[in-house]
Design a protein around this motif. Structure first.
Motif, short mmCIF file in Angstrom:
data_model
loop_
_atom_site.label_atom_id
_atom_site.label_comp_id
_atom_site.label_asym_id
_atom_site.label_seq_id
_atom_site.Cartn_x
_atom_site.Cartn_y
_atom_site.Cartn_z
N GLY A 135 0.81 -1.22 0.00
CA GLY A 135 0.00 0.00 0.00
C GLY A 135 0.84 1.26 0.00
O GLY A 135 0.55 2.22 -0.71
N MET A 136 1.91 1.27 0.79
CA MET A 136 2.78 2.44 0.85
C MET A 136 3.50 2.66 -0.47
O MET A 136 3.56 3.79 -0.97
CB MET A 136 3.80 2.29 1.98
N ILE A 137 4.03 1.60 -1.04
CA ILE A 137 4.75 1.74 -2.31
C ILE A 137 3.81 2.17 -3.42
O ILE A 137 4.15 3.00 -4.26
CB ILE A 137 5.50 0.44 -2.67
N GLU A 138 2.60 1.64 -3.42
CA GLU A 138 1.62 2.06 -4.43
C GLU A 138 1.30 3.54 -4.30
O GLU A 138 1.12 4.23 -5.30
CB GLU A 138 0.37 1.19 -4.35
N LYS A 139 1.26 4.05 -3.07
CA LYS A 139 1.05 5.50 -2.87
C LYS A 139 2.21 6.28 -3.46
O LYS A 139 2.01 7.32 -4.10
CB LYS A 139 0.88 5.82 -1.39
N LEU A 140 3.43 5.81 -3.25
CA LEU A 140 4.60 6.48 -3.82
C LEU A 140 4.54 6.49 -5.34
O LEU A 140 4.87 7.49 -5.97
CB LEU A 140 5.89 5.79 -3.36
N ILE A 141 4.09 5.38 -5.92
CA ILE A 141 3.97 5.29 -7.38
C ILE A 141 2.96 6.31 -7.89
O ILE A 141 3.23 7.03 -8.86
CB ILE A 141 3.58 3.85 -7.81
N VAL A 142 1.82 6.39 -7.24
CA VAL A 142 0.79 7.36 -7.65
C VAL A 142 1.34 8.78 -7.54
O VAL A 142 1.17 9.60 -8.45
CB VAL A 142 -0.50 7.19 -6.81
N ASN A 143 2.03 9.08 -6.44
CA ASN A 143 2.63 10.41 -6.28
C ASN A 143 3.60 10.70 -7.41
O ASN A 143 3.58 11.79 -7.99
CB ASN A 143 3.37 10.53 -4.94
N LYS B 95 13.39 8.64 -14.31
CA LYS B 95 12.15 9.32 -14.70
C LYS B 95 11.06 8.33 -15.10
O LYS B 95 10.34 8.51 -16.09
CB LYS B 95 12.39 10.35 -15.79
N THR B 96 10.95 7.27 -14.30
CA THR B 96 9.91 6.27 -14.49
C THR B 96 9.56 5.65 -13.14
O THR B 96 10.42 5.56 -12.26
CB THR B 96 10.35 5.16 -15.47
N SER B 97 8.32 5.24 -12.98
CA SER B 97 7.89 4.59 -11.74
C SER B 97 8.17 3.09 -11.75
O SER B 97 7.87 2.40 -10.78
CB SER B 97 6.40 4.84 -11.51
N GLU B 98 8.75 2.60 -12.82
CA GLU B 98 8.99 1.15 -12.97
C GLU B 98 9.76 0.53 -11.80
O GLU B 98 9.39 -0.55 -11.33
CB GLU B 98 9.68 0.86 -14.31
N PRO B 99 10.84 1.15 -11.29
CA PRO B 99 11.53 0.53 -10.16
C PRO B 99 10.62 0.30 -8.95
O PRO B 99 10.67 -0.77 -8.33
CB PRO B 99 12.65 1.53 -9.84
N LEU B 100 9.78 1.27 -8.62
CA LEU B 100 8.87 1.08 -7.49
C LEU B 100 7.80 0.05 -7.79
O LEU B 100 7.36 -0.68 -6.90
CB LEU B 100 8.23 2.41 -7.07
N LYS B 101 7.38 -0.05 -9.04
CA LYS B 101 6.40 -1.08 -9.40
C LYS B 101 6.99 -2.47 -9.19
O LYS B 101 6.33 -3.38 -8.68
CB LYS B 101 5.94 -0.90 -10.85
N ILE B 102 8.24 -2.64 -9.58
CA ILE B 102 8.92 -3.93 -9.38
C ILE B 102 9.05 -4.22 -7.89
O ILE B 102 8.76 -5.33 -7.42
CB ILE B 102 10.30 -3.94 -10.08
N ILE B 103 9.46 -3.21 -7.13
CA ILE B 103 9.61 -3.39 -5.68
C ILE B 103 8.26 -3.69 -5.04
O ILE B 103 8.17 -4.54 -4.14
CB ILE B 103 10.26 -2.14 -5.05
N SER B 104 7.21 -3.05 -5.51
CA SER B 104 5.86 -3.31 -4.97
C SER B 104 5.44 -4.76 -5.17
O SER B 104 4.76 -5.33 -4.31
CB SER B 104 4.85 -2.37 -5.65
N GLU B 105 5.84 -5.33 -6.27
CA GLU B 105 5.50 -6.73 -6.53
C GLU B 105 6.42 -7.70 -5.79
O GLU B 105 5.96 -8.73 -5.31
CB GLU B 105 5.59 -7.02 -8.04
N ARG B 106 7.70 -7.39 -5.69
CA ARG B 106 8.68 -8.34 -5.15
C ARG B 106 8.91 -8.24 -3.65
O ARG B 106 9.05 -9.26 -2.99
CB ARG B 106 10.04 -8.17 -5.87
N LEU B 107 9.03 -7.04 -3.13
CA LEU B 107 9.38 -6.86 -1.73
C LEU B 107 8.40 -7.54 -0.76
O LEU B 107 8.85 -8.27 0.14
CB LEU B 107 9.56 -5.38 -1.38
N PRO B 108 7.09 -7.37 -0.94
CA PRO B 108 6.18 -8.05 0.00
C PRO B 108 6.35 -9.57 0.02
O PRO B 108 6.17 -10.20 1.06
CB PRO B 108 4.79 -7.65 -0.50
#
Length: 184
Positions: free
Chosen positions: A82-90, A167-180
């Motif tokens: 949830g936190m990482i998804e908020k960062l992605i949206v921001n 200049k892309t949200s891709e790293p956080l998207k990957i972390i959102s999927e993998r880290l949890p």
């Protein structure tokens, strides 16, 4: 908003966008529409004292936000996602992650100023503390929870820096999927 709060708010944004070294006093004065005397009235020791005040404000804002997110979710896995998804949206709506990033300040100032390094270290410790408490509530041992909290902090902070530099949200998207999934 009083003058001191205005200076802190504007300087925080400037420091996050350009780093400590990249922001001159004249830029802060111009952005705040204040005189040099007004700045030194509130921050007699100058720019470094202002930076520490900015870091303290960031600490309050960031830890309050993370704490609220982590209280909203049942488990660390859900809260992290949830936190990482908020960062992605921001990032995707604002093109930056202002309000969360302070790594550039750490990299510039940690070896030059102990007060700044200590303020940054305290902020990281508070973030890790939120993660640690949630992990302990999930049943992890203190040793394991501490290790995972460090990993979470480093991974998320690194992900934010990668997003900003690439200049892309891709790293956080990957972390959102993998880290949890690594939190077992």
């Amino acid at each position: 908003m009083d003058t001191k709060s205005l200076i802190i708010e504007i300087a925080t944004t400037l420091f996050q966008k350009k780093g400590y070294i990249g922001v001159g006093l004249s830029e802060i004065l111009k952005a705040c529409n204040i005189s040099k005397g007004s700045l030194y009235h509130h921050f007699p020791n100058g720019k470094e004292e202002l930076l520490i005040a900015c870091l303290q404000t960031l600490e309050e804002t960031i830890t309050k936000d993370i704490d609220q997110i982590f209280k909203r979710y049942q488990t660390t896995k859900e809260a992290t996602k949830g936190m990482i998804e908020k960062l992605i949206v921001n990032f995707e709506t604002e093109g930056t992650i202002t309000g969360y990033t302070f790594s550039s300040i750490v990299s510039e100032m940690a070896s030059l100023s102990n007060p700044v390094r200590n303020a940054c270290a305290h902020l990281y410790q508070k973030i890790q503390g939120i993660y640690l408490n949630k992990l302990l509530a999930d049943g992890f041992s203190k040793e394991t929870a501490s290790s995972i909290a460090v990993m979470m902090t480093a991974t998320i902070e690194g992900g934010m820096m990668l997003c900003l530099t690439q200049k892309t949200s891709e790293p956080l998207k990957i972390i959102s999927e993998r880290l949890p999934n690594l939190i077992n």
